[in-house]
Enzyme design. Structure first.
Site, mmCIF file in Angstrom:
data_model
loop_
_atom_site.group_PDB
_atom_site.id
_atom_site.type_symbol
_atom_site.label_atom_id
_atom_site.label_comp_id
_atom_site.label_asym_id
_atom_site.label_seq_id
_atom_site.Cartn_x
_atom_site.Cartn_y
_atom_site.Cartn_z
ATOM 1 N N TYR A 131 0.810 -1.224 0.000
ATOM 2 C CA TYR A 131 0.000 0.000 0.000
ATOM 3 C C TYR A 131 0.846 1.278 0.000
ATOM 4 O O TYR A 131 0.502 2.250 0.672
ATOM 5 C CB TYR A 131 -0.938 0.019 1.218
ATOM 6 C CG TYR A 131 -1.820 -1.188 1.340
ATOM 7 C CD1 TYR A 131 -2.601 -1.630 0.279
ATOM 8 C CD2 TYR A 131 -1.890 -1.897 2.539
ATOM 9 C CE1 TYR A 131 -3.412 -2.742 0.389
ATOM 10 C CE2 TYR A 131 -2.702 -3.014 2.663
ATOM 11 C CZ TYR A 131 -3.461 -3.431 1.593
ATOM 12 O OH TYR A 131 -4.266 -4.529 1.706
ATOM 13 N N TYR B 157 -14.321 -3.941 2.210
ATOM 14 C CA TYR B 157 -12.975 -4.435 1.928
ATOM 15 C C TYR B 157 -12.938 -5.893 2.358
ATOM 16 O O TYR B 157 -13.263 -6.221 3.506
ATOM 17 C CB TYR B 157 -11.905 -3.645 2.679
ATOM 18 C CG TYR B 157 -10.517 -4.225 2.492
ATOM 19 C CD1 TYR B 157 -9.738 -3.855 1.407
ATOM 20 C CD2 TYR B 157 -10.012 -5.170 3.376
ATOM 21 C CE1 TYR B 157 -8.475 -4.406 1.206
ATOM 22 C CE2 TYR B 157 -8.756 -5.727 3.196
ATOM 23 C CZ TYR B 157 -7.994 -5.336 2.112
ATOM 24 O OH TYR B 157 -6.753 -5.894 1.926
ATOM 25 N N ASP C 163 -17.654 -12.014 6.417
ATOM 26 C CA ASP C 163 -16.208 -11.860 6.470
ATOM 27 C C ASP C 163 -15.876 -11.328 7.868
ATOM 28 O O ASP C 163 -15.901 -10.127 8.116
ATOM 29 C CB ASP C 163 -15.747 -10.892 5.382
ATOM 30 C CG ASP C 163 -14.253 -10.585 5.452
ATOM 31 O OD1 ASP C 163 -13.593 -11.069 6.382
ATOM 32 O OD2 ASP C 163 -13.772 -9.839 4.574
ATOM 33 N N LYS D 58 -6.724 -13.398 10.974
ATOM 34 C CA LYS D 58 -6.096 -12.445 11.881
ATOM 35 C C LYS D 58 -5.983 -12.997 13.295
ATOM 36 O O LYS D 58 -5.012 -13.643 13.650
ATOM 37 C CB LYS D 58 -6.840 -11.104 11.850
ATOM 38 C CG LYS D 58 -6.711 -10.361 10.516
ATOM 39 C CD LYS D 58 -7.253 -8.959 10.594
ATOM 40 C CE LYS D 58 -7.215 -8.233 9.263
ATOM 41 N NZ LYS D 58 -5.857 -7.920 8.791
#
Length: 405
Positions: free
Chosen positions: A11, A137, A224, A251
């Protein structure tokens, strides 16, 4: 020009990249860097729910590494894979009990979308369209990008015409189903909290109506929860409030200590692949799925989550954050909001956040603002004093603006 060596950073426009923070170690909420010991207000992209270097998780990983560091899952199984999948099936709601492991959150989303698409192919009633949300996202792989809606991350790539993005309103939701409900194979959402889209928060009533409409039209509902799972929203999973057909986890799945992910399907989805035909099988298999070291980390993380009453700690974090942000509306701040261990201070003008990361570091905090928000995604072990330090630094950015010139 910054000396960045041979690394290609995420990024980042490499031509203009500033010198990165050099991290030499980490412990608890602190990163040890070339700019001092800094409270990591991001939990290292939201995964370190117990902070850095949790001794129990590290020990479990080390012990497993000396026994069986890895083995493929093709016609092979090991105790860790069975035990961790069993534990996930026990704690997840409904019939979310068919666990498919992978090695990252983006891949877990790819797998869920493939499951949703192939389910209807196997029924000989193919559907192509997917319903998603604006400001979504879901990762950086191609199919995950297509259900995302963030030009800042994915503007270089073409839009998928078979994906419909709607605002998070029940009116828009009902309108989408009324127009194309029978064409959708799946609907995918980040439940309650849209992370990389700007830490946007919404009510569970939207999820309840989505569940009703997905049932009415036969659409597979995908959550998600790569970022939101394991307490981030103040609930163990948003799925505990309204249950989806497929949930994606990552995560914090391993306490953040090693990369891994899981896509967990319910009985309905799994039964769509149960067949005498090989063509109906789910043809996907990451090399490192159910990696034994990751399984050991995940099992220990689940044990700690329950034993240490992590949800209660997160609810206390939310209480403190809301108290500290109450009434904070200086010039330039559009809104403050908090949910679970996440909070955001939204700027009216994103340009006003330029320079904040360095300012925060000078005051003992590692922060990484993005889009138009300063934010925190705090580890469960953080103390009240440390929370106040993080928020005070963010407040000072606004209140000290004139002094900085």
């Amino acid at each position: 020009m910054t000396d960045i060596g041979h690394l290609w950073y995420p990024y980042t426009q490499m031509k203009h990249m500033k010198a990165p923070f050099h991290v030499t170690g980490a412990d608890g909420v602190y990163m040890h860097t070339d700019r001092g010991d800094l409270i990591d207000s991001t939990s290292s992209w939201w995964c370190m729910i117990y902070g850095y270097r949790n001794e129990e998780i590290c020990r479990a990983m080390a012990e497993q590494a000396m026994k069986l560091p890895h083995v493929m899952m093709a016609n092979v199984v090991h105790d860790g894979a069975r035990d961790f999948s069993d534990r996930l099936a026990e704690i997840l709601p409904g019939t979310l009990n068919h666990v498919f492991f992978s090695d990252s959150g983006s891949v877990s989303v790819e797998i869920a979308l493939k499951m949703g698409y192939q389910y209807f192919v196997n029924q000989k009633k193919p559907r192509k369209k997917i319903l998603s949300l604006k400001n979504a996202y879901h990762g950086d792989t191609f199919m995950a990008m297509s259900v995302g809606d963030d030009e800042d991350f994915h503007g270089a790539f073409p839009k998928n015409p078979d994906v419909t993005h709607i605002p998070v309103t029940i009116e828009a939701l009902e309108d989408a189903f009324r127009k194309e409900g029978e064409q959708y194979c799946s609907m995918i959402v980040e439940p309650l909290l849209q992370g990389a889209g700007g830490m946007k928060m919404y009510d569970a009533s939207f999820l309840k109506r989505a569940r009703e409409l997905c049932d009415e039209y036969g659409v597979i509902l995908i959550y998600d929860e790569v970022a939101t799972g394991f307490g981030r929203t103040g609930h163990r999973f948003a799925a505990d409030l309204v249950c989806p057909d497929i949930i994606c986890l990552g995560k914090a799945l391993t306490g953040g200590h090693i990369g891994h992910a899981a896509t967990v399907a319910n009985d309905r989805v799994y039964s769509g692949f149960w067949s005498d035909s090989r063509s109906d099988a789910f043809m996907h298999g990451p090399t490192f799925m159910a990696n034994p070291i990751a399984m050991a980390a995940g099992l220990k993380s689940l044990e700690i989550f329950e034993r240490e009453h992590t949800l209660e700690k997160i609810k206390n974090i939310e209480r403190i954050v809301k108290r500290e942000l109450e009434g904070f509306h200086p010039e330039g701040v559009k809104e403050t909001r908090a949910m679970g261990s996440a909070f955001a201070i939204e700027a009216e003008n994103p340009a006003d956040l330029a320079g904040f990361q360095d300012f925060a570091a000078e005051n003992g905090v590692f922060a990484r603002p993005f889009l138009d928000v300063q934010y925190g995604m705090l580890p469960s072990i953080i103390t009240e004093e440390q929370i106040k330090q993080v928020i005070d630094v963010m407040k000072a950015w606004w209140t000290d603006r004139r002094n900085r010139g």
